[in-house]
Design an enzyme around this catalytic site. Structure first.
Site, PDB file in Angstrom:
ATOM      1  CD  GLU A 128      -2.012  -2.105   1.343  1.00 51.71           C
ATOM      2  OE1 GLU A 128      -3.234  -2.808   1.481  1.00 51.71           O
ATOM      3  OE2 GLU A 128      -0.973  -2.667   1.537  1.00 51.71           O
ATOM      4  CG  LEU A 129       3.064   2.267   3.585  1.00 51.64           C
ATOM      5  CD1 LEU A 129       4.219   2.658   4.495  1.00 51.64           C
ATOM      6  CD2 LEU A 129       1.878   3.242   3.585  1.00 51.64           C
TER       7      LEU A 129
END
Length: 250
Positions: A128-129
């Site tokens: 996600e990051l």
């Protein structure tokens, strides 16, 4: 979108939503509703699996990019509802990870009581990051509960995906099995949990173990709006689009 098989002992819920079971508001809501039904239904345990080459490849980023803010405001709360419905179910839940389990797909698997994954080249992890978006608080707490704080930090900030053996070493997966054995083994594991522990004792103990994580989910407060705001920003500033283009070229 969802296929439900099994018997009064073990319900087998299979994601069947497009080629990679991408998570969108419709799928999230449908699975959450099914888990609410399972809470009071006759099945004593649940196996959650995917179809084709994926358990779930995570959020439908193309829809996020196409629809922007309205989509993000629908999707993030629906994602929270999906994860909580699995995490809170007072019956044994076993994830049979048949293929790729990426981002939200990895969190969905981690919400189960046990995770079995197929041998091979499929990957599982939390990028996600790298996509540019934060995990919602519910997802963070699910991962923290599943693997502990230190490994959760490594998984989330590392923003990588992992082959099955590495995922097992990290504690994200409990067992790695030949692909054709994963679903039968998951059904056996679920049935064993249901047979070997009284249902009310299992439900009570599961709630005890997860209570602090659930309290932290409930206390997220204004953080939820900040999370959605970052998803909206990434839909418009090009970061997520560049990430999607980079993985599509691989």
């Amino acid at each position: 979108m969802i296929e439900l098989d099994g018997d009064d002992d073990v319900a087998v819920l299979r994601l069947a939503h497009g080629p990679v079971n991408a998570l969108d508001p419709e799928l999230c809501d449908a699975v959450a509703a099914r888990f609410r039904d399972l809470a009071t239904g006759p099945a004593r345990a649940v196996v959650l699996t995917g179809s084709g080459r994926a358990f779930s490849a995570g959020a439908d980023l193309r829809r996020l990019l196409a629809d922007g803010e309205p989509y993000a405001r629908r999707f993030v709360p629906a994602l929270d509802g999906l994860f909580r419905s699995v995490f809170e179910l007072g019956k044994p839940v076993v994830a049979a990870v048949n293929g790729h389990a990426i981002a939200g797909g990895a969190v969905l698997a981690a919400a189960a009581d046990a995770v079995l994954m197929a041998e091979g080249s499929a990957r599982i992890g939390l990028p996600e990051l790298a996509v540019g978006v934060p995990l919602p608080r519910v997802a963070v707490e699910v991962v923290r509960y599943a693997v502990g704080d230190q490994v959760a930090r490594r998984l989330i900030t590392g923003a990588a995906t992992h082959l099955p053996a590495e995922a097992r070493a990290l504690g994200l997966v409990d067992d790695v099995l030949p692909a054709d054995e994963v679903l039968p083994a998951a059904v056996d594991r679920a049935r064993t949990l249901a047979d070997s522990i009284p249902a009310d004792t299992f439900a009570f103990t599961k709630a005890q173990l997860r209570r602090e994580a659930l309290h932290r989910m409930d206390a997220a407060g204004e953080e939820a709006e900040a999370t959605v705001a970052l998803w909206i920003r990434r839909a418009s500033d090009g970061w997520t689009a560049r990430y999607l283009e980079s993985v599509t070229r691989r």
